[in-house]
Design a protein around this motif. Structure first.
Motif, PDB file in Angstrom:
ATOM      1  N   GLY A 196      41.471 102.194  32.918  1.00  0.00           N
ATOM      2  CA  GLY A 196      42.044 102.720  34.359  1.00  0.00           C
ATOM      3  C   GLY A 196      43.495 103.779  34.012  1.00  0.00           C
ATOM      4  N   PRO A 197      43.496 104.302  35.031  1.00  0.00           N
ATOM      5  CA  PRO A 197      44.657 105.518  35.146  1.00  0.00           C
ATOM      6  C   PRO A 197      46.156 104.793  35.123  1.00  0.00           C
ATOM      7  N   ASN A 198      47.107 105.595  34.874  1.00  0.00           N
ATOM      8  CA  ASN A 198      48.366 104.860  34.985  1.00  0.00           C
ATOM      9  C   ASN A 198      48.523 104.165  36.490  1.00  0.00           C
ATOM     10  N   GLY A 199      49.023 103.187  36.424  1.00  0.00           N
ATOM     11  CA  GLY A 199      49.368 102.625  37.833  1.00  0.00           C
ATOM     12  C   GLY A 199      47.970 101.669  38.125  1.00  0.00           C
ATOM     13  N   ALA A 200      46.987 101.567  37.672  1.00  0.00           N
ATOM     14  CA  ALA A 200      45.932 101.022  38.065  1.00  0.00           C
ATOM     15  C   ALA A 200      46.131  99.406  38.225  1.00  0.00           C
ATOM     16  N   GLY A 201      46.972  98.819  37.481  1.00  0.00           N
ATOM     17  CA  GLY A 201      47.132  97.472  37.534  1.00  0.00           C
ATOM     18  C   GLY A 201      46.854  96.857  36.133  1.00  0.00           C
ATOM     19  N   LYS A 202      46.648  97.587  35.209  1.00  0.00           N
ATOM     20  CA  LYS A 202      46.185  96.933  33.861  1.00  0.00           C
ATOM     21  C   LYS A 202      47.421  96.021  33.181  1.00  0.00           C
ATOM     22  N   THR A 203      48.585  96.517  33.247  1.00  0.00           N
ATOM     23  CA  THR A 203      49.858  95.760  32.665  1.00  0.00           C
ATOM     24  C   THR A 203      49.895  94.609  33.253  1.00  0.00           C
ATOM     25  N   THR A 204      50.102  94.843  34.447  1.00  0.00           N
ATOM     26  CA  THR A 204      50.366  93.606  35.581  1.00  0.00           C
ATOM     27  C   THR A 204      49.276  92.457  35.353  1.00  0.00           C
ATOM     28  N   CYS A 205      48.031  93.028  35.238  1.00  0.00           N
ATOM     29  CA  CYS A 205      47.059  91.799  34.928  1.00  0.00           C
ATOM     30  C   CYS A 205      47.425  91.221  33.619  1.00  0.00           C
ATOM     31  N   ARG A 235      51.225  91.238  44.260  1.00  0.00           N
ATOM     32  CA  ARG A 235      51.874  92.226  45.347  1.00  0.00           C
ATOM     33  C   ARG A 235      53.509  92.438  44.666  1.00  0.00           C
ATOM     34  N   TYR A 236      53.756  93.794  44.947  1.00  0.00           N
ATOM     35  CA  TYR A 236      55.222  94.059  44.590  1.00  0.00           C
ATOM     36  C   TYR A 236      55.566  94.589  46.098  1.00  0.00           C
ATOM     37  N   GLY A 237      56.134  93.765  46.818  1.00  0.00           N
ATOM     38  CA  GLY A 237      56.623  94.294  48.113  1.00  0.00           C
ATOM     39  C   GLY A 237      55.277  94.390  48.815  1.00  0.00           C
ATOM     40  N   ASP A 238      54.963  95.741  49.442  1.00  0.00           N
ATOM     41  CA  ASP A 238      53.922  96.051  50.125  1.00  0.00           C
ATOM     42  C   ASP A 238      52.968  96.520  49.233  1.00  0.00           C
ATOM     43  N   LEU A 239      53.019  96.891  48.134  1.00  0.00           N
ATOM     44  CA  LEU A 239      51.972  97.126  47.206  1.00  0.00           C
ATOM     45  C   LEU A 239      51.172  95.958  46.631  1.00  0.00           C
ATOM     46  N   LEU A 240      49.889  96.235  46.639  1.00  0.00           N
ATOM     47  CA  LEU A 240      48.812  95.278  46.164  1.00  0.00           C
ATOM     48  C   LEU A 240      48.449  95.812  44.843  1.00  0.00           C
ATOM     49  N   ALA A 241      49.271  95.194  43.750  1.00  0.00           N
ATOM     50  CA  ALA A 241      48.867  95.858  42.632  1.00  0.00           C
ATOM     51  C   ALA A 241      47.874  95.513  41.682  1.00  0.00           C
ATOM     52  N   VAL A 242      47.524  94.145  41.962  1.00  0.00           N
ATOM     53  CA  VAL A 242      46.208  93.459  41.563  1.00  0.00           C
ATOM     54  C   VAL A 242      45.361  92.659  42.660  1.00  0.00           C
ATOM     55  N   LEU A 261      53.707  85.990  31.486  1.00  0.00           N
ATOM     56  CA  LEU A 261      55.001  86.611  31.630  1.00  0.00           C
ATOM     57  C   LEU A 261      55.284  87.071  32.936  1.00  0.00           C
ATOM     58  N   ARG A 262      54.449  87.314  33.876  1.00  0.00           N
ATOM     59  CA  ARG A 262      54.610  87.479  35.248  1.00  0.00           C
ATOM     60  C   ARG A 262      53.540  86.566  36.016  1.00  0.00           C
ATOM     61  N   LYS A 263      54.454  86.107  37.167  1.00  0.00           N
ATOM     62  CA  LYS A 263      53.689  85.041  37.965  1.00  0.00           C
ATOM     63  C   LYS A 263      52.866  85.590  38.745  1.00  0.00           C
ATOM     64  N   LEU A 276      53.190  94.144  23.617  1.00  0.00           N
ATOM     65  CA  LEU A 276      53.536  94.550  24.960  1.00  0.00           C
ATOM     66  C   LEU A 276      53.279  96.295  25.052  1.00  0.00           C
ATOM     67  N   GLN A 277      53.473  96.764  26.380  1.00  0.00           N
ATOM     68  CA  GLN A 277      53.235  98.018  26.200  1.00  0.00           C
ATOM     69  C   GLN A 277      54.015  98.678  25.596  1.00  0.00           C
ATOM     70  N   SER A 278      55.112  98.609  25.779  1.00  0.00           N
ATOM     71  CA  SER A 278      56.211  99.500  25.154  1.00  0.00           C
ATOM     72  C   SER A 278      57.192  98.848  24.078  1.00  0.00           C
TER      73      SER A 278
HETATM   74  N1  LIG Z   1      57.892  95.163  38.462  1.00  0.00           N
HETATM   75  C1  LIG Z   1      57.477  96.045  39.451  1.00  0.00           C
HETATM   76  N2  LIG Z   1      58.121  96.221  40.750  1.00  0.00           N
HETATM   77  C2  LIG Z   1      57.525  96.976  41.398  1.00  0.00           C
HETATM   78  N3  LIG Z   1      56.256  97.683  41.319  1.00  0.00           N
HETATM   79  C3  LIG Z   1      55.674  97.471  40.296  1.00  0.00           C
HETATM   80  C4  LIG Z   1      56.297  96.598  39.079  1.00  0.00           C
HETATM   81  N4  LIG Z   1      55.406  96.911  37.927  1.00  0.00           N
HETATM   82  C5  LIG Z   1      54.406  97.656  38.300  1.00  0.00           C
HETATM   83  N5  LIG Z   1      54.538  98.221  39.432  1.00  0.00           N
HETATM   84  C6  LIG Z   1      53.517  98.827  40.263  1.00  0.00           C
HETATM   85  O1  LIG Z   1      52.354  98.189  40.291  1.00  0.00           O
HETATM   86  C7  LIG Z   1      51.042  99.235  40.027  1.00  0.00           C
HETATM   87  C8  LIG Z   1      50.432  98.795  38.652  1.00  0.00           C
HETATM   88  O2  LIG Z   1      51.331  98.874  37.730  1.00  0.00           O
HETATM   89  P1  LIG Z   1      50.935  98.554  36.192  1.00  0.00           P
HETATM   90  O3  LIG Z   1      50.405  97.182  36.251  1.00  0.00           O
HETATM   91  O4  LIG Z   1      52.082  98.896  35.243  1.00  0.00           O
HETATM   92  O5  LIG Z   1      49.626  99.515  35.949  1.00  0.00           O
HETATM   93  P2  LIG Z   1      49.061  99.951  34.583  1.00  0.00           P
HETATM   94  O6  LIG Z   1      49.416  99.312  33.540  1.00  0.00           O
HETATM   95  O7  LIG Z   1      47.752 100.321  34.982  1.00  0.00           O
HETATM   96  O8  LIG Z   1      49.575 101.342  34.596  1.00  0.00           O
HETATM   97  C9  LIG Z   1      51.914 100.661  39.842  1.00  0.00           C
HETATM   98  O9  LIG Z   1      51.832 100.938  41.189  1.00  0.00           O
HETATM   99  C10 LIG Z   1      53.484 100.307  39.386  1.00  0.00           C
HETATM  100  O10 LIG Z   1      54.154 101.192  40.017  1.00  0.00           O
END
Ligand SMILES: Nc1ncnc2c1ncn2[C@@H]1O[C@H](COP(=O)(O)OP(=O)(O)O)[C@@H](O)[C@H]1O
Ligand SMILES: [Mg+2]
Length: 308
Positions: free
Chosen positions: A37-46, A13-20, A53-55, A83-85
């Motif tokens: 998946g599209p941008n924002g899908a949660g790929k990088t977070t996973c 979670r990032y605050g209220d957002l369930l990213a994964v 790198l992320r807990k 890394l992505q960038s």
């Molecule tokens: N450090 C962060 N803090 C808050 N929200 C984040 C953070 N990193 C990513 N997000 C949000 O989490 C969601 C998934 O992001 P991300 O994993 O980067 O997706 P993807 O790689 O598929 O584009 C997005 O809505 C993004 O805005």
């Protein structure tokens, strides 16, 4: 085959957002596995949770049976990470970058290792070039080989070909396939359907933090259960009544910018289409028959088109 990556119920979670959202899957040793998946899908977070790198907030990641959390250092030598960038220090040369990355793992690159990495990336001539003089494709290939300096077994590549032209993209695919032929396991993310279809043995389609489908690309396409895709345009907008009648007789009709019919019998469907159009005085343009693709799977599963 043995399972080398085992992910269960991963949640972030990032605050209220369930990213994964409770993501689970396994990867066999030697696979090229793609997150699509599209941008924002949660790929990088996973990926970053898997890389240590992320807990995560919940769930577990096992790499070769070893849990990444709570102590990611234990898997550091097992994995290679792009890394992505990646932006390189511009005042360093290609060779210096590789030496620097190796030193982060407490390693010293031998001349032979350096040569072999440079040759894999087609950067032999660029060994003493400053990174700001490299093309986009060369920079991306350098990013891939920086993930290899510690001779990892599992390689994570986050959008390794984003922004590249088709030719440069294919060159990167060749490197990734070469790594696979050396027994490496590769996990990559992409938002290019073509990349997922051509390069990945299995693909997880991820949307809004959830895996909505996971399988071999061709199996996902077969599961659509439609043999042909018929695209067409018309001289004037088609009424929904016309589309409904067409759908009932010819097959499923999706209407976006153009129109698409999914049909099991394309000849019959085209016959129906042309006859109905004639009755209504509509002229059909740009009629095109093709096989369904991963694009269509994505559209069916998420209701969205995946575009850059
Ligand atoms: N450090 C962060 N803090 C808050 N929200 C984040 C953070 N990193 C990513 N997000 C949000 O989490 C969601 C998934 O992001 P991300 O994993 O980067 O997706 P993807 O790689 O598929 O584009 C997005 O809505 C993004 O805005
Ligand atoms: Mg990302």
């Amino acid at each position: 085959m043995s399972i080398i990556v085992d992910v269960q119920d991963l949640t972030k979670r990032y605050g209220d957002l369930l990213a994964v959202n409770k993501v689970s899957f396994t990867i066999e040793q030697g696979e090229i596995f793609g997150f699509l998946g599209p941008n924002g899908a949660g790929k990088t977070t996973c990926l970053e949770i898997m890389e240590g790198l992320r807990k995560p907030d919940g769930g577990q990641v096992l790499l070769k049976g070893q849990s990444v959390w709570p102590d990611p250092k234990k898997v550091k030598n097992l994995i290679g990470v792009q890394l992505q960038s990646t932006s390189f220090y511009e005042e360093l040369t290609v060779k210096e970058i590789l030496v620097l990355f190796a030193s982060l793992y407490g390693r010293k690159l031998s001349g032979l290792q350096l040569d072999s990495l440079l040759s894999m990336a087609g950067l032999e001539e660029k060994r003493n070039a400053y990174t700001n003089s490299l093309s986009g494709g060369q920079k991306q290939r350098l990013a891939i080989i920086t993930a290899l300096v510690n001779e990892p077994e599992i390689i994570f590549l986050d959008e390794p070909t984003t922004g590249l032209d088709p030719q440069a993209r294919r060159r990167s695919w060749e490197i990734i396939q070469e790594l696979q032929s050396k027994g490496k396991t590769i996990i990559l993310t992409t938002h290019y359907m073509e990349e997922a279809e051509n390069l990945c043995e299995r693909v997880a389609i991820i949307d809004q933090g959830k895996i909505v489908a996971i399988d071999q690309p061709q199996k996902l396409i077969d599961q659509l259960g439609k043999k042909a895709k018929i695209s067409f345009a018309s001289t004037r907008p088609l009424e929904s009544l016309f589309l409904a009648k067409l759908g009932a007789e010819a097959g499923q009709v999706n209407s976006g910018e153009g129109h698409v019919i999914f049909a099991n019998d394309p000849a019959q469907a085209i016959g129906v289409l042309l006859e109905k159009a004639k009755q209504e005085g509509i002229i059909i343009k740009n009629l095109h028959v093709s096989s369904p693709s991963l694009d269509d799977v994505f559209l069916e599963l998420t209701g969205k088109e995946l575009r850059d």
